[in-house]
Design a protein around this motif. Structure first.
Motif, PDB file in Angstrom:
ATOM      1  N   CYS A   1       2.652 -36.851 -17.778  1.00  0.00           N
ATOM      2  CA  CYS A   1       3.361 -37.437 -18.928  1.00  0.00           C
ATOM      3  C   CYS A   1       2.612 -38.629 -19.498  1.00  0.00           C
ATOM      4  N   LEU A   2       2.084 -39.480 -18.638  1.00  0.00           N
ATOM      5  CA  LEU A   2       1.341 -40.638 -19.130  1.00  0.00           C
ATOM      6  C   LEU A   2       0.088 -40.208 -19.887  1.00  0.00           C
ATOM      7  N   ALA A   3      -0.602 -39.195 -19.356  1.00  0.00           N
ATOM      8  CA  ALA A   3      -1.789 -38.689 -20.041  1.00  0.00           C
ATOM      9  C   ALA A   3      -1.408 -38.090 -21.400  1.00  0.00           C
ATOM     10  N   ALA A   4      -0.296 -37.353 -21.431  1.00  0.00           N
ATOM     11  CA  ALA A   4       0.164 -36.759 -22.690  1.00  0.00           C
ATOM     12  C   ALA A   4       0.536 -37.842 -23.699  1.00  0.00           C
ATOM     13  N   ALA A   5       1.178 -38.915 -23.219  1.00  0.00           N
ATOM     14  CA  ALA A   5       1.574 -40.006 -24.113  1.00  0.00           C
ATOM     15  C   ALA A   5       0.351 -40.674 -24.733  1.00  0.00           C
ATOM     16  N   LEU A   6      -0.671 -40.924 -23.918  1.00  0.00           N
ATOM     17  CA  LEU A   6      -1.877 -41.559 -24.448  1.00  0.00           C
ATOM     18  C   LEU A   6      -2.606 -40.634 -25.424  1.00  0.00           C
ATOM     19  N   TRP A   7      -2.598 -39.342 -25.132  1.00  0.00           N
ATOM     20  CA  TRP A   7      -3.221 -38.384 -26.057  1.00  0.00           C
ATOM     21  C   TRP A   7      -2.473 -38.378 -27.390  1.00  0.00           C
ATOM     22  N   LEU A   8      -1.136 -38.394 -27.335  1.00  0.00           N
ATOM     23  CA  LEU A   8      -0.353 -38.427 -28.566  1.00  0.00           C
ATOM     24  C   LEU A   8      -0.583 -39.723 -29.340  1.00  0.00           C
ATOM     25  N   GLU A   9      -0.728 -40.836 -28.609  1.00  0.00           N
ATOM     26  CA  GLU A   9      -1.022 -42.106 -29.282  1.00  0.00           C
ATOM     27  C   GLU A   9      -2.369 -42.031 -30.008  1.00  0.00           C
ATOM     28  N   SER A  10      -3.335 -41.335 -29.415  1.00  0.00           N
ATOM     29  CA  SER A  10      -4.632 -41.185 -30.079  1.00  0.00           C
ATOM     30  C   SER A  10      -4.485 -40.357 -31.345  1.00  0.00           C
ATOM     31  N   ARG A  11      -3.569 -39.372 -31.326  1.00  0.00           N
ATOM     32  CA  ARG A  11      -3.314 -38.568 -32.525  1.00  0.00           C
ATOM     33  C   ARG A  11      -2.643 -39.420 -33.603  1.00  0.00           C
ATOM     34  N   VAL A  12      -1.731 -40.293 -33.174  1.00  0.00           N
ATOM     35  CA  VAL A  12      -1.075 -41.183 -34.141  1.00  0.00           C
ATOM     36  C   VAL A  12      -2.116 -42.061 -34.828  1.00  0.00           C
ATOM     37  N   ALA A  13      -3.029 -42.614 -34.040  1.00  0.00           N
ATOM     38  CA  ALA A  13      -4.059 -43.495 -34.600  1.00  0.00           C
ATOM     39  C   ALA A  13      -4.990 -42.735 -35.534  1.00  0.00           C
ATOM     40  N   ARG A  14      -5.359 -41.513 -35.157  1.00  0.00           N
ATOM     41  CA  ARG A  14      -6.307 -40.753 -35.968  1.00  0.00           C
ATOM     42  C   ARG A  14      -5.682 -40.176 -37.226  1.00  0.00           C
ATOM     43  N   ALA A  15      -4.366 -40.076 -37.263  1.00  0.00           N
ATOM     44  CA  ALA A  15      -3.709 -39.537 -38.455  1.00  0.00           C
ATOM     45  C   ALA A  15      -3.911 -40.448 -39.659  1.00  0.00           C
ATOM     46  N   GLY A  16      -4.125 -41.731 -39.402  1.00  0.00           N
ATOM     47  CA  GLY A  16      -4.485 -42.649 -40.474  1.00  0.00           C
ATOM     48  C   GLY A  16      -3.331 -43.317 -41.189  1.00  0.00           C
ATOM     49  N   ALA A  17      -2.086 -42.915 -40.892  1.00  0.00           N
ATOM     50  CA  ALA A  17      -0.947 -43.532 -41.577  1.00  0.00           C
ATOM     51  C   ALA A  17      -0.676 -44.935 -41.048  1.00  0.00           C
ATOM     52  N   VAL A  18      -1.045 -45.173 -39.788  1.00  0.00           N
ATOM     53  CA  VAL A  18      -0.871 -46.490 -39.186  1.00  0.00           C
ATOM     54  C   VAL A  18      -2.156 -46.859 -38.458  1.00  0.00           C
ATOM     55  N   ALA A  19      -2.316 -48.145 -38.232  1.00  0.00           N
ATOM     56  CA  ALA A  19      -3.436 -48.634 -37.431  1.00  0.00           C
ATOM     57  C   ALA A  19      -2.880 -49.141 -36.107  1.00  0.00           C
ATOM     58  N   LEU A  20      -3.611 -48.870 -35.031  1.00  0.00           N
ATOM     59  CA  LEU A  20      -3.233 -49.332 -33.698  1.00  0.00           C
ATOM     60  C   LEU A  20      -4.414 -50.064 -33.079  1.00  0.00           C
ATOM     61  N   ASP A  21      -4.120 -51.102 -32.325  1.00  0.00           N
ATOM     62  CA  ASP A  21      -5.162 -51.787 -31.569  1.00  0.00           C
ATOM     63  C   ASP A  21      -5.370 -51.008 -30.272  1.00  0.00           C
ATOM     64  N   VAL A  22      -6.318 -50.067 -30.298  1.00  0.00           N
ATOM     65  CA  VAL A  22      -6.492 -49.148 -29.178  1.00  0.00           C
ATOM     66  C   VAL A  22      -7.000 -49.843 -27.914  1.00  0.00           C
ATOM     67  N   ARG A  23      -7.411 -51.091 -28.036  1.00  0.00           N
ATOM     68  CA  ARG A  23      -7.809 -51.815 -26.827  1.00  0.00           C
ATOM     69  C   ARG A  23      -6.653 -51.907 -25.849  1.00  0.00           C
TER      70      ARG A  23
END
Length: 228
Positions: free
Chosen positions: A132-154
């Motif tokens: 689940c944690l791995a899936a959550a981080l993968w989904l967060e990467s998709r959110v960031a790459r979608a471009g609608a929002v910016a995330l501090d991936v650090r």
């Protein structure tokens, strides 16, 4: 308390949950993204993180079967929240979608946990938690790459790194491992708890770092006035 150090180290979760709550209650503390629009989700996250403390304490203080179930259930709740919150934002859905996804993920984890033991990780519930944690981080990467929002991936890297270091230390403290020292103040499992608490804080900071791209951001003062 049968395991004093491993029991008390769970106060780290309580402390982090209270820090999340304190930041959520501060004007502008939730940034300008989803949490600012829906501050009730920050409250829910704070409650789930705090719950990790007493739930894990129940296992280490009593070494009972019921305590073990509570510990696993709290792990499923935090991992399920991470998946559901990321999925809601990834597919631009609302709280109802989050709630349904959350329930489905926690139920799936409970069912996987019934499958018994596995090598190295010990319990299938640990496999479900990690997946689940791995899936959550993968989904967060998709959110960031979608471009609608910016995330501090650090903060995402910090959350993942804390968990991986915690896992490495946890491995050295398992029964029969060289650093399994029941009578010592140093307990690798206790370090696991503290680093997992750090990871929960880093995940929250990732959420707070979210900001809209290409449209006007919600001002901190306006966000503070929005209902949860």
């Amino acid at each position: 308390m049968r395991q004093p150090v491993n029991t008390l180290s769970n106060l780290g979760f309580v402390g982090v949950g209270l820090l999340v709550a304190a930041r959520a209650g501060r004007e502008g503390g939730l940034g300008t993204g989803t949490l600012a629009l829906r501050p009730g989700l920050a409250t829910a996250y704070a409650c789930v993180v705090v719950l990790l403390g007493p739930a894990s304490m129940a296992m280490h203080a009593t070494e009972s079967s019921l305590g073990g179930h509570l510990d696993l259930a709290s792990m499923y709740l935090i991992a399920g929240f991470a998946v559901a919150y990321a999925a809601m934002r990834r597919w631009h859905r609302g709280p109802a979608f989050l709630a349904a996804t959350y329930a489905a993920v926690v139920l799936a984890c409970e069912l996987v946990g019934l499958l018994g033991e596995v090598p190295w990780l010990g319990h299938m519930g640990n496999v479900a938690f990690g997946t689940c944690l791995a899936a959550a981080l993968w989904l967060e990467s998709r959110v960031a790459r979608a471009g609608a929002v910016a995330l501090d991936v650090r903060w995402a890297w910090a959350a993942a790194g804390s968990i991986l270091v915690a896992l490495a230390i946890w491995t050295t403290a398992k029964d029969g491992s060289p650093l399994c020292l029941p009578g010592s103040l140093y307990q690798g499992h206790g370090v696991w708890h503290l680093l997992c608490a750090v990871s929960a804080w880093c995940l929250f900071r990732l959420y707070v770092s979210e900001r809209p791209v290409g449209r006007t951001s919600l001002s901190p003062s306006a966000a503070a006035r929005r209902p949860g």
